[in-house]
Design a protein around this motif. Sequence first.
Motif, PDB file in Angstrom:
ATOM      1  N   CYS C  64       1.257  -1.352   0.087  1.00 18.70           N
ATOM      2  CA  CYS C  64       0.131  -0.173   0.293  1.00 18.70           C
ATOM      3  C   CYS C  64       0.930   1.348   0.016  1.00 18.70           C
ATOM      4  O   CYS C  64       0.285   2.425  -0.684  1.00 18.70           O
ATOM      5  CB  CYS C  64      -0.266   0.421   1.199  1.00 18.70           C
ATOM      6  SG  CYS C  64      -0.612   0.083   2.963  1.00 18.70           S
ATOM      7  N   LEU C  65       1.821   0.912   0.745  1.00 15.36           N
ATOM      8  CA  LEU C  65       3.357   2.018   0.371  1.00 15.36           C
ATOM      9  C   LEU C  65       3.794   1.955  -0.914  1.00 15.36           C
ATOM     10  O   LEU C  65       4.951   2.669  -0.410  1.00 15.36           O
ATOM     11  CB  LEU C  65       3.167   2.275   1.851  1.00 15.36           C
ATOM     12  CG  LEU C  65       3.134   2.399   2.870  1.00 15.36           C
ATOM     13  CD1 LEU C  65       3.604   2.824   4.368  1.00 15.36           C
ATOM     14  CD2 LEU C  65       1.705   3.279   2.846  1.00 15.36           C
ATOM     15  N   VAL C  66       3.586   1.734  -1.538  1.00 12.78           N
ATOM     16  CA  VAL C  66       4.867   1.776  -3.211  1.00 12.78           C
ATOM     17  C   VAL C  66       3.768   1.938  -4.144  1.00 12.78           C
ATOM     18  O   VAL C  66       2.605   1.302  -4.727  1.00 12.78           O
ATOM     19  CB  VAL C  66       5.265   0.036  -3.454  1.00 12.78           C
ATOM     20  CG1 VAL C  66       6.169  -0.073  -4.536  1.00 12.78           C
ATOM     21  CG2 VAL C  66       6.327  -0.056  -2.183  1.00 12.78           C
ATOM     22  N   LEU C  67       3.980   2.835  -5.048  1.00  9.13           N
ATOM     23  CA  LEU C  67       3.129   2.508  -6.239  1.00  9.13           C
ATOM     24  C   LEU C  67       3.550   2.184  -7.628  1.00  9.13           C
ATOM     25  O   LEU C  67       4.715   1.472  -7.263  1.00  9.13           O
ATOM     26  CB  LEU C  67       3.608   4.163  -6.673  1.00  9.13           C
ATOM     27  CG  LEU C  67       3.431   5.156  -6.038  1.00  9.13           C
ATOM     28  CD1 LEU C  67       3.648   6.856  -6.697  1.00  9.13           C
ATOM     29  CD2 LEU C  67       1.593   5.406  -5.676  1.00  9.13           C
TER      30      LEU C  67
END
Lengths: 773, 284, 160
Positions: C64-67
């Motif tokens: 969720c914290l990597v595009l």
Amino acid sequence: MRSWVGRRLPRLEDPTILRGLGNYVADVAVDAKLFATFIRSPIAAGKLKQASAPEGVQCYFARDIIAQPIRPVLNRPDYVAVEMPILAFDDIRFAGEPIAVVLASTQAESEDLAELVDFDIDVLAPVLDTQSASASGTRPVHDVDFPSDVNVVINSNIKTPNFDEVFAAADVVVEVEVISHRQSAMPLETRGSVASFDPRTGRTTLTTSTQMPHIVQLGICESLGIPVSELRVIAPDVGGAFGGKMSLAREDVALVALARKLRTSIAWIETRSENFLSSWHSREQVYRVEGAFKDGYLTALKADILADVGAYSCYPVTFGVEPLMAMAELPGPYNFAEYSVRSRAVITNKCPIAPYRGVSRPVQTLAMERLIETAALKMNMDPWELRDRNLIHEFPYRSPSGLVVDPGSYRESLRLAKKLSNVEEFRDRQAKAREQGIWIGMGISSFSERTGYGTPAFAARGMGITPGFERVSMTMDSSGGVELRIGASPHGQGLTTALAQLVADQLKIDPGDIRVIHGDTDSTPFGWGTFASRSMVICGGATQLAANDMRDQLLNIAGAMLEISPRDLILEDGEVRVVGSPVSVPIAEIARTAYLSSHLLPEGSAGLYSTGEYDPAGTFSDACHVVEVEVDIETGGVEIVKYLVVEDAGILINPAIVDGQIHGGVAQGIANALYEELVYDSQGNLLSTTFLDYLPPTMAEIPHIDIHHLETHTDASLTGAKGVGEGGTIGAPAAILNAITDALSPFGISINEMPATPSRLRDKIRTAQEVMQ
Amino acid sequence: MKPQAFAYERAESVDQAVAALVEHGDEAKVLAGGQSLLPMMNFRLARPEVLIDIGGISDLRGWSLSQDTVTIRSLTRHCDIQNSDVPGPLGALLRYAAGLVGHLPIRIRGTFGGSLAHSDPSSEWCMMATLLDARMHVMGPSGARVIDARDFFLTVFTPAIEFDEVLTHIELPALGSNYRVNLKEFARRAGDFAIVAVMSAIEVRDNVITDARLCAGGVSDRALRLVQAEAALIGQAPTPETFAQAASLASQEVDPNGDLHGSKEFRQDLVKALTKRSLAGSLT
Amino acid sequence: MSSPRESITLNVNGSNYDIDVEPRRSLADALREDCHLTGTRLGCEHGVCGACTVLMNDEPVRACLVLAVQAQGQAVRTVEGLSVGSEPLHPVQQAFWEHHALQCGFCTAGFLMLATSIVESDNVPTDQELTDVLASNLCRCTGYQNIKKAVCSAIEATRK
């Protein structure tokens, strides 16, 4: 052959989940046409003046959804029914209440568009605490008549006939007040639903993360005024619930209404912050208890219970669930006859409450166990001894609130816990540690866990909708495979495996050959779902009945096939054998005959179908928890060093699953005792809306939990199993707060407030240190 | 909980990143590891219209030692620092502090420079920069400049980096072997930002404290040097009494706000306890 | 409001997925919705719960914290890659099964990937190190005891 019951069988559910093939509602949502974002009030109390959306934004307000408000009922004079509209249209009663819903073709876009919706609220001063809420002159949260004080929606009393006399005759009276702050069930999967209209049939399917699909179906259809047959509700894999998914969500009503109106499919997956804001809260309660003791025996208990239940009543169990359970079950495992209690619920401008694992019992156990400890101190008695002499030990036992307690091992669990705790060694270690400035303490908690109760218990509460029974239907197909359809709705408990173990023993087949179907109103018998530590007891009992019937059918058909009396037949290792003879017939052949050669059988025995229904009065599990903590007096930090559970949950169907329930229950109890708290500011805004502010513990905070089982046999449960889902959570706060109080005993501090956060502990210690200086 | 839409550009060099920032103005933000920025964007608390991803600029990774200075380039990940072999007391402090940054998956993505540019007042690196008077090197359209730590942290989430500048590397003094360093944090759970943390570095020669640096996190809008406590340590012997006295001063010189994790008095109590423990302990 | 989509290739479990995504698409959403690998779950979308943990270049990260655009060119591994089709369970999955290390299953994929990174690493962690790493993710059901037991057993099984 060894029985399947009692084995630590790895769960049948697991391989699918382990491979990443679980099917949770968010997985169903991937294919939805439209995605919903609910617009929620940022204001705790006020009047909605206007609300509008720009052209092109697909936004729906209360006026667009034709539905009756949700109005749960208890048939008792002190209950005040209130209405919860599907979307707020006039009164705003808590921050987080839905005002409108925006639909778009992706989740991100619906969130973008939701920011464009305009609304205006005239702000009112929120009613936020129970003291001022019920003071005369306070603005009512709902415009209804209150039979007692304003905003008081439950006001119940019990007083036994000889209370005054016995209370007055006490030689010691001990008073304790305990406080519990708001908490959240906080399943790792938030709520979520997909409503999908099928133009072919005209029916709508709601796939939703719920504990009670049949009740969701009922509640939505009642609100929309449609026949139950027009809605199918599916509970797919559910990512935890703990009571947080057993109340009708107004969002679900809105989704179904809109899916029908727009003839489409709409998904809503709650965000984590939404879950904190507007999913259900629990446990904001205060108990003032006074125990009257004579000769070291508890003779009478006086109690005043106050619960802040938020703005609305949850469907179906209502906001009576906390105060009424507390009133009935506060006496817990203790043997005394006289009881005088007042229990009230007060509505406020906060998120409504609903059940959360244990409901009131973690707090009421805290009240009783702090009372016992305080009394032991005051009477200069050993707290183990004080418990031992006051615990119930003759069964059935009738409690002063009228509950009938079936056989358990209250004293035995206490005694075993004491033996395992090496109390003397601990006291020695504690004294030495104190000399080095290390503050360790030991805490005890004895309690009962009322489980597996059917309609009689809920009827006693006066519920307009009376839950309780469970039904199952069982089919054996023509190749001998068993399918069990249940009304219960497990969501992580491993019920499928445990039921398969029960059936396997009855039918002498492998648990892997049994399919359990649940969570679909189209393909399961009506049932109340999975909550209140009930499914193993009630659904398990119903399953046992259905399996017994199926076994008899197999023997009868085999008898017809072999032309021998069924009395001379037994089931063994997948076949029916003739007693004392090598003749046998495999189950598969019996099944084949039942379906495909039924002309050979007596009339009425075609096919293999059975049902079971069970509606027990309930049974009580019991346990004793013992905790050792170390308190850092300079920081207020608490470390749990040891955790012992001696539990009696009757016969263990699958001990691995039972242990798992206890591990998880204790972990949530630790969370309740030390970490988790929903905090509102003075304007009624919730401050703890992320995992940075609401703190479920990690592995680093949860100690190893040592579990010992006692297995009392009871007639109150058909299978002998007692429920065990909530006990861990019920017992932990009391044991932990007793341990902290013990650690800090030189300071003369009582820790009666949960969660016992470092800041709260430091405040107490600092004050004590200032006094001591 | 999806972020507001934005455009995405990859910068292959610092110059390219600066050019992109100049082009897009203050609607653009630099994306390093994203472990602080992306959650804020998911909550829509940060709404950049353009993200300039500098993650691929390999020149910005790693550390080097020259004489008495350790230079850490801004994209060095927390986990790389945790596993680094920077020598001496500074290395010990870096490794230990890195291990307290979030959880492993956060340390694997998050960067040293990203954390400083995020400027959370209880972050380990903001405390360390403040403690050791780090020198922050930034590159902008008119070239490089250096910002001293004391001028770098303006307030919560607000560093003194202009919108068109990129933090490239940070210089820290390589502490001599006479330094005793420590970090004590108090957090409710493993991996959380500390409610209060105290980092210390004291130089002891011939049983006398000749340099004392103390920095507290979680008590103000930026990491705070505990100057009165530092002053009380200089010239004293490193005894429990000295440390206790400094700890008392430390708790009195801070003026924290209370919040849902604890009252003002609680935070002062923590400053006292952690200062004492930080001084008494040594990582080397 | 939406921004131009980017065409990217994600390499997941050894296969390439050519997808068009908005830059704001998280890796987790791209895996679930664009690659149809729904085994990775979202529990908080702010990087705390760890339900979305996947491996990127064999290291655990919060998806969720990597595009998704940041994951281009990286080797991503998800729960679906641990054992494929009718293959036997991966040793970590097997250990979770045998030790009853899951209940509702929502945190399971994240824990499996976190545990896989531990099991595959060259170091045998101490008990404290193991707790430190496993404390990265939240589980609401199990109380963690059986998760730890399962990971210890998987470490042992793979070292044999």
